[in-house]
Design a protein around this motif. Structure first.
Motif, PDB file in Angstrom:
ATOM      1  N   ARG A  93       0.900  -1.142  -0.009  1.00  9.34           N
ATOM      2  CA  ARG A  93      -0.135   0.022  -0.021  1.00  9.34           C
ATOM      3  C   ARG A  93       0.871   1.286   0.148  1.00  9.34           C
ATOM      4  NH1 ARG A  93      -2.255   3.537   3.596  1.00  9.34           N
ATOM      5  NH2 ARG A  93      -4.230   4.356   3.164  1.00  9.34           N
ATOM      6  N   ASP A  94       2.157   1.409   0.761  1.00  8.41           N
ATOM      7  CA  ASP A  94       2.824   2.404   0.828  1.00  8.41           C
ATOM      8  C   ASP A  94       3.586   2.565  -0.648  1.00  8.41           C
ATOM      9  OD1 ASP A  94       2.364   3.052   3.601  1.00  8.41           O
ATOM     10  OD2 ASP A  94       3.766   1.231   4.091  1.00  8.41           O
ATOM     11  N   ILE A  95       3.911   1.828  -1.025  1.00 10.40           N
ATOM     12  CA  ILE A  95       4.609   1.768  -2.377  1.00 10.40           C
ATOM     13  C   ILE A  95       3.553   2.229  -3.322  1.00 10.40           C
ATOM     14  CG2 ILE A  95       5.776   0.497  -4.290  1.00 10.40           C
ATOM     15  CD1 ILE A  95       6.671  -1.430  -2.035  1.00 10.40           C
ATOM     16  N   ALA A  96       2.356   1.704  -3.447  1.00  5.87           N
ATOM     17  CA  ALA A  96       1.204   2.027  -4.411  1.00  5.87           C
ATOM     18  C   ALA A  96       0.965   3.607  -4.127  1.00  5.87           C
ATOM     19  CB  ALA A  96       0.081   1.145  -3.997  1.00  5.87           C
ATOM     20  N   LEU A  97       0.890   4.043  -2.889  1.00  9.36           N
ATOM     21  CA  LEU A  97       0.409   5.339  -2.797  1.00  9.36           C
ATOM     22  C   LEU A  97       1.570   6.314  -3.353  1.00  9.36           C
ATOM     23  CD1 LEU A  97      -1.066   5.348   0.698  1.00  9.36           C
ATOM     24  CD2 LEU A  97      -2.300   5.773  -1.629  1.00  9.36           C
ATOM     25  N   SER A  98       2.760   5.657  -3.295  1.00 11.19           N
ATOM     26  CA  SER A  98       3.927   6.415  -3.633  1.00 11.19           C
ATOM     27  C   SER A  98       3.896   6.528  -5.332  1.00 11.19           C
ATOM     28  CB  SER A  98       5.130   5.919  -3.332  1.00 11.19           C
ATOM     29  OG  SER A  98       6.221   6.604  -3.809  1.00 11.19           O
ATOM     30  N   SER A  99       3.743   5.381  -5.812  1.00  9.38           N
ATOM     31  CA  SER A  99       3.480   5.299  -7.204  1.00  9.38           C
ATOM     32  C   SER A  99       2.265   6.190  -7.850  1.00  9.38           C
ATOM     33  CB  SER A  99       3.290   3.657  -7.609  1.00  9.38           C
ATOM     34  OG  SER A  99       1.875   3.433  -7.475  1.00  9.38           O
ATOM     35  N   ALA A 100       1.138   6.236  -7.118  1.00 11.36           N
ATOM     36  CA  ALA A 100       0.120   7.069  -7.387  1.00 11.36           C
ATOM     37  C   ALA A 100       0.545   8.645  -7.307  1.00 11.36           C
ATOM     38  CB  ALA A 100      -1.023   7.071  -6.539  1.00 11.36           C
ATOM     39  N   ASP A 101       1.303   9.037  -6.645  1.00  9.92           N
ATOM     40  CA  ASP A 101       1.801  10.294  -6.205  1.00  9.92           C
ATOM     41  C   ASP A 101       2.721  10.737  -7.712  1.00  9.92           C
ATOM     42  OD1 ASP A 101       1.944  12.697  -4.627  1.00  9.92           O
ATOM     43  OD2 ASP A 101       3.907  12.464  -4.898  1.00  9.92           O
ATOM     44  N   ASP A 102       3.518   9.714  -8.006  1.00 13.25           N
ATOM     45  CA  ASP A 102       4.279   9.875  -9.360  1.00 13.25           C
ATOM     46  C   ASP A 102       3.269  10.114 -10.573  1.00 13.25           C
ATOM     47  OD1 ASP A 102       6.624  10.037  -7.787  1.00 13.25           O
ATOM     48  OD2 ASP A 102       6.858   7.802  -8.431  1.00 13.25           O
ATOM     49  N   GLU A 103       2.392   9.275 -10.633  1.00 15.19           N
ATOM     50  CA  GLU A 103       1.324   9.219 -11.726  1.00 15.19           C
ATOM     51  C   GLU A 103       0.449  10.289 -11.554  1.00 15.19           C
ATOM     52  OE1 GLU A 103       0.362   7.221 -14.116  1.00 15.19           O
ATOM     53  OE2 GLU A 103       1.537   5.192 -13.810  1.00 15.19           O
ATOM     54  N   PHE A 104      -0.199  10.794 -10.475  1.00 17.63           N
ATOM     55  CA  PHE A 104      -1.288  11.656 -10.627  1.00 17.63           C
ATOM     56  C   PHE A 104      -1.324  12.920  -9.939  1.00 17.63           C
ATOM     57  CE2 PHE A 104      -3.013   7.213 -10.252  1.00 17.63           C
ATOM     58  CZ  PHE A 104      -3.222   7.027 -11.646  1.00 17.63           C
ATOM     59  N   LYS A 105      -0.092  13.448  -9.280  1.00 20.95           N
ATOM     60  CA  LYS A 105      -0.026  14.370  -8.397  1.00 20.95           C
ATOM     61  C   LYS A 105      -0.242  15.781  -9.107  1.00 20.95           C
ATOM     62  CE  LYS A 105       5.113  14.622  -8.593  1.00 20.95           C
ATOM     63  NZ  LYS A 105       6.330  14.501  -7.918  1.00 20.95           N
ATOM     64  N   ASN A 106       0.305  15.872 -10.381  1.00 28.03           N
ATOM     65  CA  ASN A 106      -0.042  17.046 -11.162  1.00 28.03           C
ATOM     66  C   ASN A 106      -1.493  17.277 -11.603  1.00 28.03           C
ATOM     67  OD1 ASN A 106       2.790  17.726 -11.179  1.00 28.03           O
ATOM     68  ND2 ASN A 106       3.045  16.432 -12.983  1.00 28.03           N
ATOM     69  N   LEU A 107      -2.021  16.262 -11.893  1.00 31.30           N
ATOM     70  CA  LEU A 107      -3.566  16.325 -12.094  1.00 31.30           C
ATOM     71  C   LEU A 107      -4.299  16.376 -11.010  1.00 31.30           C
ATOM     72  CD1 LEU A 107      -3.810  13.161 -14.148  1.00 31.30           C
ATOM     73  CD2 LEU A 107      -3.890  15.328 -15.073  1.00 31.30           C
ATOM     74  N   VAL A 108      -3.982  16.048  -9.680  1.00 28.40           N
ATOM     75  CA  VAL A 108      -4.768  16.341  -8.573  1.00 28.40           C
ATOM     76  C   VAL A 108      -4.636  17.775  -8.211  1.00 28.40           C
ATOM     77  CG1 VAL A 108      -4.953  15.843  -5.963  1.00 28.40           C
ATOM     78  CG2 VAL A 108      -4.733  14.133  -7.588  1.00 28.40           C
ATOM     79  N   ALA A 109      -3.322  18.336  -8.362  1.00 28.58           N
ATOM     80  CA  ALA A 109      -3.088  19.623  -8.013  1.00 28.58           C
ATOM     81  C   ALA A 109      -3.743  20.598  -8.950  1.00 28.58           C
ATOM     82  CB  ALA A 109      -1.567  19.900  -8.073  1.00 28.58           C
ATOM     83  N   ALA A 110      -4.092  20.341 -10.154  1.00 30.53           N
ATOM     84  CA  ALA A 110      -4.875  20.977 -11.170  1.00 30.53           C
ATOM     85  C   ALA A 110      -6.168  20.767 -10.963  1.00 30.53           C
ATOM     86  CB  ALA A 110      -4.318  20.867 -12.435  1.00 30.53           C
ATOM     87  N   GLY A 111      -6.748  20.145  -9.967  1.00 27.61           N
ATOM     88  CA  GLY A 111      -8.053  20.092  -9.618  1.00 27.61           C
ATOM     89  C   GLY A 111      -8.967  19.222 -10.641  1.00 27.61           C
ATOM     90  N   VAL A 112      -8.197  18.281 -11.413  1.00 26.54           N
ATOM     91  CA  VAL A 112      -8.958  17.449 -12.265  1.00 26.54           C
ATOM     92  C   VAL A 112      -9.578  16.380 -11.506  1.00 26.54           C
ATOM     93  CG1 VAL A 112      -8.608  15.726 -14.037  1.00 26.54           C
ATOM     94  CG2 VAL A 112      -6.974  17.794 -13.712  1.00 26.54           C
ATOM     95  N   ALA A 113     -10.851  16.274 -11.652  1.00 24.46           N
ATOM     96  CA  ALA A 113     -11.908  15.364 -11.179  1.00 24.46           C
ATOM     97  C   ALA A 113     -11.291  13.921 -11.270  1.00 24.46           C
ATOM     98  CB  ALA A 113     -13.223  15.418 -11.606  1.00 24.46           C
ATOM     99  N   LYS A 114     -11.648  12.913 -10.143  1.00 20.92           N
ATOM    100  CA  LYS A 114     -11.325  11.672 -10.187  1.00 20.92           C
ATOM    101  C   LYS A 114     -11.705  10.866 -11.231  1.00 20.92           C
ATOM    102  CE  LYS A 114     -11.955   7.615  -7.018  1.00 20.92           C
ATOM    103  NZ  LYS A 114     -12.474   6.890  -5.739  1.00 20.92           N
ATOM    104  N   ASP A 115     -13.027  10.787 -11.534  1.00 21.22           N
ATOM    105  CA  ASP A 115     -13.389  10.001 -12.636  1.00 21.22           C
ATOM    106  C   ASP A 115     -12.560  10.396 -14.052  1.00 21.22           C
ATOM    107  OD1 ASP A 115     -14.446  12.573 -13.051  1.00 21.22           O
ATOM    108  OD2 ASP A 115     -16.301  12.053 -14.076  1.00 21.22           O
ATOM    109  N   LYS A 116     -12.248  11.796 -14.312  1.00 21.83           N
ATOM    110  CA  LYS A 116     -11.423  12.047 -15.289  1.00 21.83           C
ATOM    111  C   LYS A 116      -9.854  11.463 -15.176  1.00 21.83           C
ATOM    112  CE  LYS A 116     -13.814  16.405 -16.853  1.00 21.83           C
ATOM    113  NZ  LYS A 116     -13.619  17.635 -16.951  1.00 21.83           N
TER     114      LYS A 116
END
Length: 550
Positions: free
Chosen positions: A395-418
């Motif tokens: 789970r820790d590794i997965a959350l870290s990989s998610a941060d690499d994948e999606f942090k820019n989209l999350v910071a830009a306010g892109v919705a989860k489904d998008k």
């Protein structure tokens, strides 16, 4: 990747003009606050006398700017109509032009309106308008029937009750736009494919003989994994060369035809047993099995094609010759297809790949199983541990990989489904581009091309090896890939079909999301500015919709 900028700002509020509408009493739309602050368009003041009612699918509409009437022409709000019809709007302030587009089922509709002109275009076809576009009371006005029907809806006007009824259920399909075949791709491909049969047959026989030698060497290898791996690479190198030679023959048959079918068939009959011998190799890994299976499919596809050709006359003409233009679905994107069959095949494969994409993460690009925790990341979960990564759980590794994948989209306010959709589309694109067997080169040598006056002036092939000019059809239809950039066009086809606005700049596919341009860099989504200053050769493919990149 370089950053480029498109000469536009995306309309949070669009600007379109009043267009008189024949057969409907000249109906036009208006919207509050949608004109650029520095618009040079003259503002008119209209009367609101006489109530006008608009129904969308039977539901009465209400807009911040009520409908208005001028000299018998009814004007209604742009934003509500466009958004209700599922259109995206792009405002080009510099050129006072509005671009609207809507992606339909296996087609699209693109509308262009310029303030002050009496014409508009729908999928590149010019439409005459009774009056030039204009801005009224700081709001954009556009013709109801023209825009609604152009975007695929039925409009009925009741003059007695002053009511407009718009029905999306009767939506029409968009028409395909015809675009020219890419000149350089066409020239290079034809040069590569127009080698004589007297050249190609000996080259094919030589490739098969090299495969035979490498197989004999492999059979004498010990059971040592390292030795087997090295010998396998030698076999696969020879096998790859066989598929490349057959690929060139395949393209020649399609584009130019073939004279001596019996001779080609005889060579294939003599050497096809080698293909079965490759399948008997003592391979261990999944990637080795996948490689030889893909190569085998390529060999048999051409062999089966030749077998069918034997039933034809001795000499056959090319069935799918290179065309001057192809009809395309999305903007002007042909994905370097050289005829209609190639384009239709690419889109059929893309359509099939996009069927039934779930609303959850798909795991084709997630071999470690991290995606089961990525939803938690998008819901706000983050890594709490700061100790040695060697002690982290899945789970820790997965959350870290998610941060690499999606942090820019999350910071830009892109919705989860998008975000989930973007990841799944990326997985589809990855899978499609991997369907092509990569051409192996000895020394990275390639065709050396000289351009003169926009034409191919000369081509010199390396005496030892060469790299083919390939398109998405070659990857998806003929299953051959190489180090040239075919992948951005596959990504563009996938994202176009999913409704995004895409372009290819400096060898990278960029897509528009929430008014900004993004691209995939490694495992991350990165926002980029598309700026002026690029040379024409660096703009591989203009945006699907909207103003061109300068």
């Amino acid at each position: 990747m370089k950053t480029v900028s498109i000469c536009k700002s995306v309309v949070t509020t669009a600007l379109v003009g009043s267009l008189l509408l024949s057969g409907m009493g000249n109906v036009v739309f208006a919207e509050n606050g949608d004109s650029p602050a520095k618009s040079k368009v003259k503002i008119s003041v209209l009367s609101t006398s006489g109530d006008v009612t608009i129904f969308m699918d039977g539901i009465k509409q209400s807009y911040p700017q009520p409908p208005v009437v001028e000299h018998g022409s009814t004007l209604v709000p742009l934003r509500g109509i466009f958004e209700a019809l599922g259109a995206n709007v792009i405002w080009d302030g510099e050129n006072q032009t509005v671009y609207a587009y809507k992606v339909l089922n296996r087609s699209s509709i693109a509308v262009t309106l310029k303030i002050g002109q009496n014409t508009a275009t729908v999928n590149g076809v010019q439409k005459e308008l009774a009056a030039p576009a204009k801005v009224v009371n700081g709001s954009t006005l556009v013709p109801l029937r023209f825009v609604s029907e152009a975007l695929g809806a039925k409009v009925n006007w009741d003059d007695a009750s002053r009511t407009a009824r718009i029905d999306r259920a009767d939506a029409i399909e968009g028409s395909n736009q015809t675009v020219p075949v890419d000149h350089f791709t066409k020239q290079l491909t034809l040069i590569e494919s127009n080698r004589s049969e007297e050249e190609l047959i000996p080259d094919l026989k030589k490739a098969f003989e090299e495969l035979k030698i490498s197989l004999d060497t492999y059979a004498k290898a010990s059971d040592d994994n390292n030795e087997l791996t090295q010998k396998f690479k030698s076999v696969f190198k020879a096998y790859s060369n066989v598929t490349v030679q057959l690929f060139v023959i395949d393209r020649k048959m399609d584009y130019y035809g073939w004279e001596n079918v019996s001779r080609l068939s005889s060579v294939l009959d003599d050497y096809l047993p080698l293909v079965d011998k490759v399948m008997e190799m003592r391979v261990k890994s999944d990637w080795q099995i996948a490689l030889i299976q893909t190569a085998r499919q390529n060999v048999h596809r051409v062999s089966d094609k030749v077998a069918l050709m034997k039933k034809s006359p001795k000499s056959i003409k090319g069935k799918y010759q290179v065309a001057d233009a192809v009809a395309v679905r999305y903007g002007g994107h042909s994905y370097n297809s050289l005829n209609q069959n190639e384009y239709d095949t690419v889109m059929r494969i893309v359509d099939e790949a996009l069927k039934n994409i779930p609303n959850a993460f798909i795991g084709s690009d997630d071999p470690h199983g991290y995606s089961q925790y990525w939803g938690e990341y998008l819901d706000g979960a983050r890594i709490a541990r700061t100790d040695d990564r060697m002690e982290w759980g899945l789970r820790d590794i997965a959350l870290s990989s998610a941060d690499d994948e999606f942090k820019n989209l999350v910071a830009a306010g892109v919705a989860k489904d998008k975000i989930i959709k973007l990841y799944n589309l990326s997985s589809v694109a990855f899978d499609l581009k991997a369907s092509g067997l990569y051409q192996e080169l000895d020394n990275g040598a390639s065709w050396n091309v000289t351009y003169l006056g926009g034409k191919v002036a000369g081509v010199r092939k390396s005496p030892t090896d060469f790299e083919l000019t390939l398109s998405p059809y070659d990857v998806l239809g003929r299953h051959l890939n190489n180090v040239r950039s075919t992948e951005p066009y596959i990504w563009s086809a996938v994202f176009d079909a999913a409704g995004y606005n895409t372009a290819i700049v400096d060898g990278n596919m960029v897509f528009e999301l929430n008014g900004a341009w993004w691209y995939r860099s490694g495992s991350s989504f990165v926002k980029t500015k598309v700026m002026q200053g690029y040379q024409a050769k660096e703009i591989n493919s203009q945006p699907t919709y909207g103003p061109p990149i300068h």
